[in-house]
Design an enzyme around this catalytic site. Structure first.
Site, PDB file in Angstrom:
ATOM      1  N   MET A   1      -3.361  -7.198  -7.352  1.00  0.00           N
ATOM      2  CA  MET A   1      -2.738  -8.311  -8.056  1.00  0.00           C
ATOM      3  C   MET A   1      -3.742  -9.311  -8.626  1.00  0.00           C
ATOM      4  O   MET A   1      -3.418 -10.486  -8.783  1.00  0.00           O
ATOM      5  CB  MET A   1      -1.754  -9.032  -7.136  1.00  0.00           C
ATOM      6  CG  MET A   1      -0.649  -8.136  -6.596  1.00  0.00           C
ATOM      7  SD  MET A   1       0.328  -7.378  -7.914  1.00  0.00           S
ATOM      8  CE  MET A   1       1.342  -8.783  -8.387  1.00  0.00           C
TER       9      MET A   1
ATOM     10  N   GLU B   1      10.100   5.118  -5.714  1.00  0.00           N
ATOM     11  CA  GLU B   1      10.145   6.554  -5.368  1.00  0.00           C
ATOM     12  C   GLU B   1       9.478   7.382  -6.468  1.00  0.00           C
ATOM     13  O   GLU B   1       8.756   8.335  -6.188  1.00  0.00           O
ATOM     14  CB  GLU B   1      11.600   7.022  -5.244  1.00  0.00           C
ATOM     15  CG  GLU B   1      12.155   6.987  -3.858  1.00  0.00           C
ATOM     16  CD  GLU B   1      13.563   7.561  -3.840  1.00  0.00           C
ATOM     17  OE1 GLU B   1      13.768   8.688  -4.331  1.00  0.00           O
ATOM     18  OE2 GLU B   1      14.455   6.851  -3.355  1.00  0.00           O
ATOM     19  N   ALA B   2       9.768   7.020  -7.696  1.00  0.00           N
ATOM     20  CA  ALA B   2       9.157   7.732  -8.825  1.00  0.00           C
ATOM     21  C   ALA B   2       7.654   7.469  -8.880  1.00  0.00           C
ATOM     22  O   ALA B   2       6.857   8.375  -9.165  1.00  0.00           O
ATOM     23  CB  ALA B   2       9.820   7.317 -10.132  1.00  0.00           C
ATOM     24  N   GLU B   3       7.254   6.231  -8.579  1.00  0.00           N
ATOM     25  CA  GLU B   3       5.815   5.907  -8.579  1.00  0.00           C
ATOM     26  C   GLU B   3       5.051   6.814  -7.633  1.00  0.00           C
ATOM     27  O   GLU B   3       3.938   7.264  -7.927  1.00  0.00           O
ATOM     28  CB  GLU B   3       5.602   4.441  -8.157  1.00  0.00           C
ATOM     29  CG  GLU B   3       6.117   3.420  -9.143  1.00  0.00           C
ATOM     30  CD  GLU B   3       5.800   1.993  -8.696  1.00  0.00           C
ATOM     31  OE1 GLU B   3       4.660   1.718  -8.324  1.00  0.00           O
ATOM     32  OE2 GLU B   3       6.728   1.156  -8.716  1.00  0.00           O
TER      33      GLU B   3
ATOM     34  N   ASN C   1       1.794   2.976  -2.638  1.00  0.00           N
ATOM     35  CA  ASN C   1       1.162   3.885  -3.605  1.00  0.00           C
ATOM     36  C   ASN C   1      -0.156   4.425  -3.057  1.00  0.00           C
ATOM     37  O   ASN C   1      -0.487   5.590  -3.266  1.00  0.00           O
ATOM     38  CB  ASN C   1       0.951   3.193  -4.952  1.00  0.00           C
ATOM     39  CG  ASN C   1       2.219   3.213  -5.785  1.00  0.00           C
ATOM     40  OD1 ASN C   1       2.621   4.248  -6.304  1.00  0.00           O
ATOM     41  ND2 ASN C   1       2.870   2.062  -5.876  1.00  0.00           N
TER      42      ASN C   1
ATOM     43  N   LEU D   1      -8.749  -8.716 -13.764  1.00  0.00           N
ATOM     44  CA  LEU D   1     -10.190  -8.444 -13.769  1.00  0.00           C
ATOM     45  C   LEU D   1     -10.790  -8.941 -15.079  1.00  0.00           C
ATOM     46  O   LEU D   1     -10.130  -8.892 -16.134  1.00  0.00           O
ATOM     47  CB  LEU D   1     -10.429  -6.942 -13.597  1.00  0.00           C
ATOM     48  CG  LEU D   1      -9.989  -6.396 -12.227  1.00  0.00           C
ATOM     49  CD1 LEU D   1      -9.789  -4.885 -12.264  1.00  0.00           C
ATOM     50  CD2 LEU D   1     -11.006  -6.779 -11.151  1.00  0.00           C
TER      51      LEU D   1
ATOM     52  N   GLU E   1      -6.670  -6.194 -21.783  1.00  0.00           N
ATOM     53  CA  GLU E   1      -5.359  -6.838 -21.893  1.00  0.00           C
ATOM     54  C   GLU E   1      -4.480  -6.312 -20.763  1.00  0.00           C
ATOM     55  O   GLU E   1      -4.425  -5.110 -20.521  1.00  0.00           O
ATOM     56  CB  GLU E   1      -4.694  -6.514 -23.245  1.00  0.00           C
ATOM     57  CG  GLU E   1      -5.528  -6.864 -24.463  1.00  0.00           C
ATOM     58  CD  GLU E   1      -6.683  -5.886 -24.707  1.00  0.00           C
ATOM     59  OE1 GLU E   1      -6.557  -4.700 -24.335  1.00  0.00           O
ATOM     60  OE2 GLU E   1      -7.712  -6.329 -25.240  1.00  0.00           O
TER      61      GLU E   1
ATOM     62  N   GLY F   1       0.776  -1.243   0.000  1.00  0.00           N
ATOM     63  CA  GLY F   1       0.000   0.000   0.000  1.00  0.00           C
ATOM     64  C   GLY F   1       0.804   1.287   0.000  1.00  0.00           C
ATOM     65  O   GLY F   1       0.292   2.336   0.377  1.00  0.00           O
TER      66      GLY F   1
ATOM     67  N   HIS G   1       2.033   0.850 -13.194  1.00  0.00           N
ATOM     68  CA  HIS G   1       2.864  -0.316 -13.502  1.00  0.00           C
ATOM     69  C   HIS G   1       4.331   0.111 -13.437  1.00  0.00           C
ATOM     70  O   HIS G   1       4.684   1.174 -13.972  1.00  0.00           O
ATOM     71  CB  HIS G   1       2.518  -0.861 -14.893  1.00  0.00           C
ATOM     72  CG  HIS G   1       3.306  -2.079 -15.243  1.00  0.00           C
ATOM     73  ND1 HIS G   1       3.025  -3.328 -14.707  1.00  0.00           N
ATOM     74  CD2 HIS G   1       4.396  -2.237 -16.032  1.00  0.00           C
ATOM     75  CE1 HIS G   1       3.898  -4.196 -15.169  1.00  0.00           C
ATOM     76  NE2 HIS G   1       4.746  -3.568 -15.981  1.00  0.00           N
TER      77      HIS G   1
HETATM   78  C1  GRF Z   1       4.081  -1.160  -7.227  1.00  0.00           C
HETATM   79  O1  GRF Z   1       5.399  -1.308  -7.698  1.00  0.00           O
HETATM   80  C2  GRF Z   1       3.116  -1.026  -8.368  1.00  0.00           C
HETATM   81  O2  GRF Z   1       3.643  -0.347  -9.471  1.00  0.00           O
HETATM   82  C3  GRF Z   1       2.855  -2.467  -8.729  1.00  0.00           C
HETATM   83  O3  GRF Z   1       2.821  -3.134  -7.495  1.00  0.00           O
HETATM   84  C4  GRF Z   1       3.587  -2.420  -6.526  1.00  0.00           C
HETATM   85  C5  GRF Z   1       2.674  -2.114  -5.391  1.00  0.00           C
HETATM   86  O4  GRF Z   1       3.334  -1.538  -4.305  1.00  0.00           O
HETATM   87  N1  GRF Z   1       1.652  -2.583  -9.528  1.00  0.00           N
HETATM   88  P1  GRF Z   1       2.499  -0.847  -3.139  1.00  0.00           P
HETATM   89  O5  GRF Z   1       1.522  -1.866  -2.610  1.00  0.00           O
HETATM   90  O6  GRF Z   1       1.823   0.352  -3.705  1.00  0.00           O
HETATM   91  O7  GRF Z   1       3.529  -0.480  -2.106  1.00  0.00           O
END
Ligand code: GRF
Length: 216
Positions: free
Chosen positions: A89, A171-173, A13, A92, A142, A11, A108
């Site tokens: 994960m 970090e970038a995310e 993100n 769908l 897809e 979690g 992603h």
């Molecule tokens: C992230 O790297 C996201 O891009 C990928 O799964 C990871 C989830 O991390 N889809 P978090 O649960 O947000 O820490």
């Protein structure tokens, strides 16, 4: 705009999105966080922020379709207008994805369309790429496909392991996802012919690592 966040794990993100929504003037609010795993750490993050949480355990459902129907029901009941997948994960069903077409976004950890699927950092290292990154996109049936809203480039360093690279990309995310969400909730990211057209998005002032558009 009422947002529903789908998670399966850590979690981090989600935490970045919670913080973004708390910014004054942010036009979105997380109305519910739903996990398909009862032990997802992100559930506690949401609860600590006072956000309602729900576990819909996929193991309780006989088929993908019945799980997705319950997910759809819960989101609609909450009045969710936009879904953010944040480390969710589960694949769908096409039916679910089509119902939420252009109202569901995902992050992603690669520069799509490169390295769709799992083990992306291991595969990026194996391929010898010098630059990888992350992508926020609208969801399509897809896996890891769909109109791209924003991307950030992240360097691959000589001594990287999948773990060190994942940490740098993460970090970038945490910058990219809130920025892309802001564009969507403000109606500044429109899908036109399966490409995203951004309005009034400042691509200038790009920091050391390349974000497009630039987070601000
Ligand atoms: C992230 O790297 C996201 O891009 C990928 O799964 C990871 C989830 O991390 N889809 P978090 O649960 O947000 O820490």
């Amino acid at each position: 705009m009422k947002i529903g966040v789908l998670i399966s794990g850590r979690g981090s993100n989600l935490k970045a999105l919670i913080e973004a929504c708390a910014e004054p003037g942010f036009r979105g609010r997380i109305a519910i966080v739903i996990s398909n795993r009862p032990n997802a750490a992100g559930l506690a993050l949401a609860a600590a922020a006072g956000i309602p949480t729900l576990v819909i355990d996929h193991k309780d459902f006989a088929s993908r379709e019945t799980f997705d129907a319950e997910l759809d029901r819960a989101l609609r009941e909450t009045g969710v207008e936009l879904i953010c997948n944040a480390g969710f994960m589960r694949i769908l069903s096409d039916g679910f994805v089509e119902k939420w077409r252009n109202r569901q976004i995902n992050i992603h950890p690669s520069l799509l369309p490169a390295f769709k699927g799992l083990h992306v950092h291991r595969r990026a290292l194996d391929a010898g790429v010098r630059i990888t990154g992350c992508t926020v996109h609208f969801v399509r049936p897809e896996m890891d496909e769909g109109p791209i809203i924003a991307q950030a480039a992240v360097p691959v360093l000589p001594d990287d392991t999948p773990e060190t690279l994942a940490a740098r990309v993460l970090e970038a995310e945490h910058k990219l996802y809130p920025m892309a969400l802001k564009l969507v909730v403000e109606g500044r990211a429109r899908v036109v012919g399966e490409h995203v057209v951004l309005s009034d998005a400042d691509g200038g002032n790009v920091p050391a690592a390349l974000f497009m558009p630039s987070p601000r």
